[in-house]
Design an enzyme around this catalytic site. Structure first.
Site, PDB file in Angstrom:
ATOM      1  N   GLU A  89      67.116 -29.386  23.832  1.00 57.47           N
ATOM      2  CA  GLU A  89      65.818 -30.058  23.894  1.00 57.47           C
ATOM      3  C   GLU A  89      64.808 -29.382  22.978  1.00 57.47           C
ATOM      4  O   GLU A  89      64.130 -30.032  22.177  1.00 57.47           O
ATOM      5  CB  GLU A  89      65.323 -30.028  25.342  1.00 57.47           C
ATOM      6  CG  GLU A  89      63.969 -30.663  25.572  1.00 57.47           C
ATOM      7  CD  GLU A  89      63.536 -30.541  27.014  1.00 57.47           C
ATOM      8  OE1 GLU A  89      63.071 -31.528  27.574  1.00 57.47           O
ATOM      9  OE2 GLU A  89      63.657 -29.430  27.587  1.00 57.47           O
ATOM     10  N   SER A  93      61.337 -29.171  37.620  1.00 58.92           N
ATOM     11  CA  SER A  93      60.224 -28.416  38.201  1.00 58.92           C
ATOM     12  C   SER A  93      59.981 -28.791  39.659  1.00 58.92           C
ATOM     13  O   SER A  93      60.210 -29.927  40.078  1.00 58.92           O
ATOM     14  CB  SER A  93      58.939 -28.657  37.405  1.00 58.92           C
ATOM     15  OG  SER A  93      59.063 -28.185  36.080  1.00 58.92           O
ATOM     16  N   ASN A 152      54.909 -22.246  25.706  1.00 60.32           N
ATOM     17  CA  ASN A 152      55.066 -21.405  24.525  1.00 60.32           C
ATOM     18  C   ASN A 152      54.944 -19.920  24.855  1.00 60.32           C
ATOM     19  O   ASN A 152      55.495 -19.078  24.137  1.00 60.32           O
ATOM     20  CB  ASN A 152      54.036 -21.793  23.461  1.00 60.32           C
ATOM     21  CG  ASN A 152      54.443 -23.058  22.721  1.00 60.32           C
ATOM     22  OD1 ASN A 152      55.392 -23.746  23.095  1.00 60.32           O
ATOM     23  ND2 ASN A 152      53.734 -23.381  21.654  1.00 60.32           N
ATOM     24  N   GLU A 153      54.232 -19.593  25.931  1.00 57.09           N
ATOM     25  CA  GLU A 153      54.186 -18.193  26.354  1.00 57.09           C
ATOM     26  C   GLU A 153      55.577 -17.707  26.749  1.00 57.09           C
ATOM     27  O   GLU A 153      56.000 -16.603  26.379  1.00 57.09           O
ATOM     28  CB  GLU A 153      53.216 -18.025  27.531  1.00 57.09           C
ATOM     29  CG  GLU A 153      51.747 -18.188  27.158  1.00 57.09           C
ATOM     30  CD  GLU A 153      51.312 -19.641  27.013  1.00 57.09           C
ATOM     31  OE1 GLU A 153      50.171 -19.885  26.588  1.00 57.09           O
ATOM     32  OE2 GLU A 153      52.123 -20.551  27.322  1.00 57.09           O
TER      33      GLU A 153
END
Length: 274
Positions: A129, A13, A255-256
């Site tokens: 993962e 990220s 999760n979106e």
């Protein structure tokens, strides 16, 4: 890595590239015998105390799509040009860090896969993962066993609704364990997990929250005590576990995003956001 003698951090990220990872701007410039890495990574898991990191870098800025022209590189966190700035957590424990890379040299041998093919490697990493390696079955079966003991010791037998929630947690933990065995068997047979790893990630992250919420509801006001408080109940540790469980729907891809993947790649639904 397997022995734990060397701790690794995930440097993916960036300030402008989180869930939309392909928008990353850190660069890898090829030079004689290796690569020069520059840029910034943030929310790098375990980077506050890790020895090495692996990450994605843009090696071909002229690539026609954002996810192309990326290279997957390993690098030591004590290399010249690397600055590690820990990010504090509410519980005070070390974990995340920002990484600043200023012309950091890494040899060619520290590239995983082919230069420019980093996205494919990263998606393989993410699939493993989410679907297998991030959360071992023992994390949930052990917690479910503790929850069952807590029910037997503390619960009102007449509270059937809470009893059913305990049973759901035990069943969910066992289901996750069986799914993990099935995934290992498939991988051992030469198959891959693919997009269905997103189903698994949504399942275990929501199971973790529900399991801990059930424990706190069983404990009532005692669940708010610090786990090391003198008057905390014998069944301690749930408050801290609950706090950590809330991160589950966020890390390893929110999760979106996972629900988008499930809808598009598994159910064949049209892409709705354009």
């Amino acid at each position: 890595m397997a022995s734990g003698d060397v701790i690794w951090a995930q440097a993916w990220s960036e300030p402008e590239a989180g869930s939309d990872l392909a928008r990353l701007r850190s660069t890898a410039e090829h030079t004689e015998g290796g690569w020069r890495l520059s840029g910034q990574k943030t929310w790098s898991s375990r980077a506050a105390f890790a020895d090495r990191a692996f990450g994605l870098f843009r090696s071909d800025p002229a690539a026609d799509k954002p996810h192309r022209g990326l290279t997957y590189v390993m690098f030591p966190l004590d290399a010249p040009g690397v600055t590690v700035r820990p990010i504090g957590r509410l519980d005070g424990k070390p974990a995340f860090a920002e990484l600043f890379l200023d012309d950091v040299f890494v040899p060619d041998e520290d590239v995983i896969g082919e230069p420019g093919e980093g996205w494919r490697v990263a998606m393989s990493t993410a699939g493993s993962e989410r679907g297998l390696t991030l959360r071992s079955p023992g994390r949930f079966t052990a917690a479910a066993e503790r929850l069952a003991r807590l029910w037997r010791d503390e619960a009102d037998p007449a509270d059937t609704a809470l009893r059913d929630r305990v049973a759901d947690a035990v069943i969910g933990a066992r289901a996750y364990e069986l799914f993990a065995y099935a995934s290992v068997s498939r991988i051992a047979a030469g198959e891959s997990i693919g997009a269905e790893s997103s189903l698994n990630k949504v399942f275990w992250s929501e199971l973790d929250i529900a399991l801990h919420e059930t424990a706190l509801d069983l404990l009532g006001p005692y669940g708010e005590l610090a786990d090391d408080a003198a008057d905390a109940p014998a069944h301690g540790g749930w408050a801290e576990g609950y706090t950590f469980s809330l991160a589950g729907p966020i890390y390893a891809g929110t999760n979106e995003i996972q629900r988008d993947i499930i809808a598009e790649r598994l159910l064949g639904l049209p892409k709705g956001r354009r």
